[in-house]
Scaffold this motif. Structure first.
Motif: not given
Length: 357
Positions: A193-197
């Motif tokens: 979630e951190v890396e993609n959003v």
């Protein structure tokens, strides 16, 4: 009942008084030297202290710089007193000034060049001060101020040495994104979630400010509209709304946007590459604010590529505040530092000025 009253009156209350008094003394040390209240001028008036050790001058000197934030960065805070006393014990005069605060400047418009200007004015004041050995002046940066210390040294080539405590020679965005990722993971978001959003959205916002400042896009154009649509969606999302608690970009203010862009695009590394003085970097292995591993790798590569005199000390279990046991911010100044921490820096600095004799 009488025994309980006796215990409370004659044992517990005096004991609590002793504990509280001892804590106040421990947490609020005094400067161990001759204190001179000082004021000087950057583009605003600044106040501080110049503390001199015992003995006769001229003294080598060190300027202690502040951390981030517009409050709690006064020259008489406990942090400064513990560090000043370590250097005073080694024969250094110590200069500290209160960081420009929210009373003096609107932080929407501040840029790192403002803080750099203050530090330059402090160095100039120190250089001209009575009993100071102007050939043996060092600087210690703390976290945020460590960003601009390489440029400070570049502009003042007579600075003898540089200590940076939990600081980074990397550009501001690299450090900000590390901090965002650390905070988001701590709040329960997954790495995916951190890396993609979360990170891509922050990168897009930062790039927006920079591109406007560089006149690559319009401040009120399509990119702004698209960012606001996505922010509104994330703000209303059941899960990501916990992070994106704002639903749109700030209203356009040319000065505010330009200041934001300058802060985000600040990069000390070109200055770091050019300076050739002894440097000590003291880092924390579990730092959520500074990407320690990347910083240490960069420092080691720089030693090889540019022949720099860099000493690196990492406390593997420490957090950003360099307290034992990974403790974060709290009333731990002095008594929770690692046993060798203060002496490490003071001894290193003393060695550098002695080599110059």
């Amino acid at each position: 009942m009488k025994k309980l009253k006796f215990f409370l009156k004659w044992i517990l209350i005096p004991l609590l008084f002793f504990v509280v008094t001892s804590a106040i003394i421990l947490l609020n040390p005094s400067f161990n030297g001759e204190i001179e209240r000082i004021s000087f001028h950057s583009n605003i008036n600044l106040e501080g202290v110049l503390i001199k050790p015992s003995g006769n001058g001229p003294y080598p000197a060190i300027l202690l710089l502040h951390g981030s934030g517009s409050t709690h960065q006064d020259y008489d805070k406990a942090y400064f007193k513990y560090h000043a006393n370590a250097f005073l014990e080694k024969g250094f005069a110590v200069m500290i000034y209160s960081k420009r605060s929210s009373k003096d400047v609107d932080y929407k418009y501040f840029i790192y060049e403002d803080l750099l200007g203050d530090a330059n004015a402090a160095i100039s004041f120190l250089r001209k001060s009575k009993d100071i050995d102007s050939q043996n002046i060092g600087v210690m940066g703390l976290s945020e101020s460590g960003w601009f210390t390489p440029q400070l040294v570049y502009q003042n080539p007579d600075i003898r040495f540089l200590i940076n405590r939990v600081s980074s020679p990397l550009n501001v965005l690299q450090t900000i994104f590390h901090e965002i990722k650390s905070d988001a993971l701590e709040e329960g978001f997954t790495n995916e979630e951190v890396e993609n959003v979360i990170l891509p959205m922050h990168e897009r916002i930062c790039r927006f400010y920079i591109d406007i400042h560089e006149a690559k896009i319009s401040a009120k154009g399509l990119e702004r509209d698209q960012i606001n649509v996505e922010l509104k969606r994330l703000n209303e999302h059941k899960h990501f709304g916990k992070w994106f608690n704002f639903s749109k970009l700030n209203d356009y203010d040319s000065l505010e946007y330009a200041s934001q862009a300058k802060r985000l695009s600040y990069d000390p590394f070109p200055y770091f590459k050019k300076i050739q003085i002894p440097m000590l970097y003291v880092m924390a292995g579990k730092d959520k604010n500074i990407p320690t591993k990347i910083v240490v790798d960069t420092l080691r590569i720089s030693k090889q590529l540019y022949g720099k005199d860099i000493t690196i000390k990492v406390y593997p279990e420490a957090s950003h505040y360099l307290y034992k046991y990974g403790l974060n911010d709290g009333p731990f100044e002095g008594w929770m530092y690692y046993d060798d921490y203060l002496n490490l820096m003071a001894n290193w600095a003393q060695e550098k000025v002695n080599k110059n004799d």
